[in-house]
Design a protein around this motif. Sequence first.
Motif: not given
Length: 343
Positions: A50-67, A103-105
């Motif tokens: 979703l992030r790289f294929g559809y530009g859903v930038n709202g997931l950007v904060p979550l991806l480092p955490i799941t990684a 990510v938050g601060f």
Amino acid sequence: MLSVPLPFLAGLVFALTLYRSLKGVDLPGTRRYFYAFLVLYAFQGVGVGLRFGYGVNGLVPLLPITASIMPPLAFLAFRGLTAKTLKRPWLHVMVPLTVAMAVGFFRDLVDPLLLVIFFAYGVALYRLTLSGGGDVMAEASLQRVRPAVRAARLTAGLMLFFAVSDAALAVYTDIYGPGDVPMAVMVMNLTAIAAVIVYYFAPDFSSPKPTAVSPALEPTEEDRVALSRIEAALEDGELYRSEDLSLAKLARRARLPAREVSAAINRATGLNVSQFVNDRRVAEACRLLRETERTVIQIMLDVGFSTKSNFNREFRRVTGTSPKQWRAEARAAQDAGVRKTSA
């Protein structure tokens, strides 16, 4: 432009390697970590798409955490294959919590944190495979110990690769901007994929054919007593026939520590655990070859081997010949003995 993000590739490769290494393992804790990883991998794959294929930038904060959760899960899953008790596994939860705080601060700390996490867990996992002793990968079936060790080392190597390549990419982006990032990511991931393919399909030159080893020390009376208990455990319910027999299972049945089982067998017989168990399996295979009309494949499976190549290799190690040749010679000797008795 082809672009497969590093966390996505890490999940794919780890899922495949861990699946292979866990074949023949029924340890609940290790499987829980594995299943948790698969759920995370599915989420990560959807998020990355979703992030790289559809530009859903709202997931950007979550991806480092799941990684950041992937390295602890990888370590805990392989760590669960050892016979050592894992103390305070809950401490590994601090890793994604720390990344979430960053990510938050403290956004500037996210990339350095991921670098440290992947590097530290990669080193820890690799050191786990070098710890020595009979309890390394003790929960894996005896026929899967070597693949499990190789899978752990591959996973550790990929973690280190992800750490270095991600850090290099971050430095490159700071200096030259993000214009070449898709191409750089593509090259790094293709390199990792190529490494995995070569690693799994190239011959394993580091694993020589099994040969008897000389005992490091003279066996003690305690070793002989332990060996008697181990032999009794193997015969109890014909445990030696179990295809999924592991050092840990044998140790639990003999009521001895896994390391003590391995050491006692080595000192008393000059064999490692796998060779010791396979000697018993080959002895039973010889009896069945001589006394029954079962096929070699049927006998192979009946005595606990899962692959023909391993069965033939171990049979030749013990008897010096192939199963078919041994059967022919045994039958010829038996017929000659009958004729001599009749005469």
